[in-house]
Motif scaffolding. Structure first.
Motif, PDB file in Angstrom:
ATOM      1  N   HIS A  68      -5.131  -0.589   4.730  1.00  0.00           N
ATOM      2  CA  HIS A  68      -4.026  -0.374   3.793  1.00  0.00           C
ATOM      3  C   HIS A  68      -3.816   1.125   3.593  1.00  0.00           C
ATOM      4  O   HIS A  68      -4.737   1.912   3.649  1.00  0.00           O
ATOM      5  CB  HIS A  68      -4.289  -1.077   2.462  1.00  0.00           C
ATOM      6  N   ARG A  69      -2.573   1.464   3.371  1.00  0.00           N
ATOM      7  CA  ARG A  69      -2.209   2.868   3.194  1.00  0.00           C
ATOM      8  C   ARG A  69      -2.369   3.258   1.737  1.00  0.00           C
ATOM      9  O   ARG A  69      -1.972   2.531   0.832  1.00  0.00           O
ATOM     10  CB  ARG A  69      -0.774   3.097   3.644  1.00  0.00           C
ATOM     11  N   THR A  70      -2.933   4.407   1.522  1.00  0.00           N
ATOM     12  CA  THR A  70      -3.041   4.934   0.169  1.00  0.00           C
ATOM     13  C   THR A  70      -1.681   5.487  -0.251  1.00  0.00           C
ATOM     14  O   THR A  70      -0.762   5.614   0.565  1.00  0.00           O
ATOM     15  CB  THR A  70      -4.090   6.058   0.103  1.00  0.00           C
ATOM     16  N   LEU A  71      -1.576   5.824  -1.501  1.00  0.00           N
ATOM     17  CA  LEU A  71      -0.324   6.388  -2.004  1.00  0.00           C
ATOM     18  C   LEU A  71       0.016   7.682  -1.264  1.00  0.00           C
ATOM     19  O   LEU A  71       1.168   7.895  -0.860  1.00  0.00           O
ATOM     20  CB  LEU A  71      -0.420   6.645  -3.511  1.00  0.00           C
ATOM     21  N   GLN A  73      -0.835   8.523   1.750  1.00  0.00           N
ATOM     22  CA  GLN A  73      -0.420   8.200   3.114  1.00  0.00           C
ATOM     23  C   GLN A  73       1.000   7.639   3.139  1.00  0.00           C
ATOM     24  O   GLN A  73       1.767   7.919   4.055  1.00  0.00           O
ATOM     25  CB  GLN A  73      -1.396   7.205   3.743  1.00  0.00           C
ATOM     26  N   ARG A  74       1.357   6.863   2.128  1.00  0.00           N
ATOM     27  CA  ARG A  74       2.725   6.345   2.067  1.00  0.00           C
ATOM     28  C   ARG A  74       3.724   7.460   1.801  1.00  0.00           C
ATOM     29  O   ARG A  74       4.802   7.488   2.384  1.00  0.00           O
ATOM     30  CB  ARG A  74       2.827   5.258   0.992  1.00  0.00           C
ATOM     31  N   LEU A  75       3.372   8.381   0.889  1.00  0.00           N
ATOM     32  CA  LEU A  75       4.294   9.480   0.560  1.00  0.00           C
ATOM     33  C   LEU A  75       4.522  10.410   1.741  1.00  0.00           C
ATOM     34  O   LEU A  75       5.613  10.920   1.947  1.00  0.00           O
ATOM     35  CB  LEU A  75       3.771  10.270  -0.638  1.00  0.00           C
ATOM     36  N   ARG A  77       4.137   9.473   4.818  1.00  0.00           N
ATOM     37  CA  ARG A  77       4.509   8.596   5.941  1.00  0.00           C
ATOM     38  C   ARG A  77       3.500   8.629   7.087  1.00  0.00           C
ATOM     39  O   ARG A  77       3.856   8.672   8.265  1.00  0.00           O
ATOM     40  CB  ARG A  77       5.901   8.934   6.438  1.00  0.00           C
ATOM     41  N   ARG A  78       2.237   8.650   6.705  1.00  0.00           N
ATOM     42  CA  ARG A  78       1.156   8.595   7.691  1.00  0.00           C
ATOM     43  C   ARG A  78       0.649   7.165   7.785  1.00  0.00           C
ATOM     44  O   ARG A  78       0.748   6.397   6.819  1.00  0.00           O
ATOM     45  CB  ARG A  78       0.011   9.515   7.273  1.00  0.00           C
ATOM     46  N   ALA A  80      -2.143   4.081   7.960  1.00  0.00           N
ATOM     47  CA  ALA A  80      -3.367   3.819   7.198  1.00  0.00           C
ATOM     48  C   ALA A  80      -4.584   4.314   7.969  1.00  0.00           C
ATOM     49  O   ALA A  80      -4.598   4.310   9.202  1.00  0.00           O
ATOM     50  CB  ALA A  80      -3.508   2.324   6.934  1.00  0.00           C
TER      51      ALA A  80
END
Length: 186
Positions: A68-71, A73-75, A77-78, A80
């Motif tokens: 799962h992507r951390t916050l 990583q989401r911000l 756009r990387r 997981a």
């Protein structure tokens, strides 16, 4: 004081009791298990169904958390971060992936979703389980097992594509390599 003896055991042979016939009649009365559509069976999010004997079908990655992507990583756009697994776990996941999606010779994958040994390792890696170093270590363990068991080949892929190799042979090599990798980690 009264001394009581334990009751004598009653010996019942299953054939004499009608137990087998009763169980067979019960199983015959159960409805057939639902067969999921082919698309739903291949989906990683498909809900497992109960088979008529009470076992739940598990996805190939059931014992490991989903990446799962951390916050952060989401911000940014990387992708997981990969779930850390050992080489032994990578080999077991590879075997489970082959079991669920099907085995193939002569190609990395096909339109039906079947994969060869290398394709299964790439899929496990692509789903976020382990790193490239984990996969390299796992392939080295497979090579060690192949050479130790008298099957000298240039790569695990060459062994996978031999006309005499069967899916059970690939699973057996993966399990032996996983056991070997687990021993080396201890």
């Amino acid at each position: 004081m009264r001394l009581s003896l334990p009751p004598r055991p009653v010996v019942v042979v299953p054939e004499d009791s009608g137990l087998i016939a009763e169980i067979e009649a019960y199983l015959a009365s159960l409805p057939a298990p639902p067969t999921p559509p082919a698309e739903a069976a291949r989906s990683p999010y498909a809900v497992p169904y109960l088979c008529r004997y009470g076992s739940v079908l598990q996805p190939w990655h059931a014992e490991y958390p989903l990446p799962h992507r951390t916050l952060a990583q989401r911000l940014t756009r990387r992708p997981a971060a990969p779930v850390p697994v050992s080489a032994a776990a990578h080999l077991r996941l590879t075997s489970r992936y082959l079991t669920q999606h099907g085995w193939l010779q002569g190609a990395l994958w096909d339109a039906e979703g079947r994969v060869c040994l290398l394709g299964a390792q790439a899929a496990v890696l692509g789903h976020g389980y382990g790193t490239a170093a984990t996969a390299r270590t796992a392939r080295a363990q497979v090579m060690e097992v192949l050479h130790a068991t008298g099957r000298p080949v240039g790569s695990p892929d060459e062994y996978n594509d031999r006309p005499t190799t069967r899916q059970a042979d690939v699973h057996r090599v993966l399990e032996q390599a996983a056991l070997r990798a687990a021993r080396l980690c201890l």
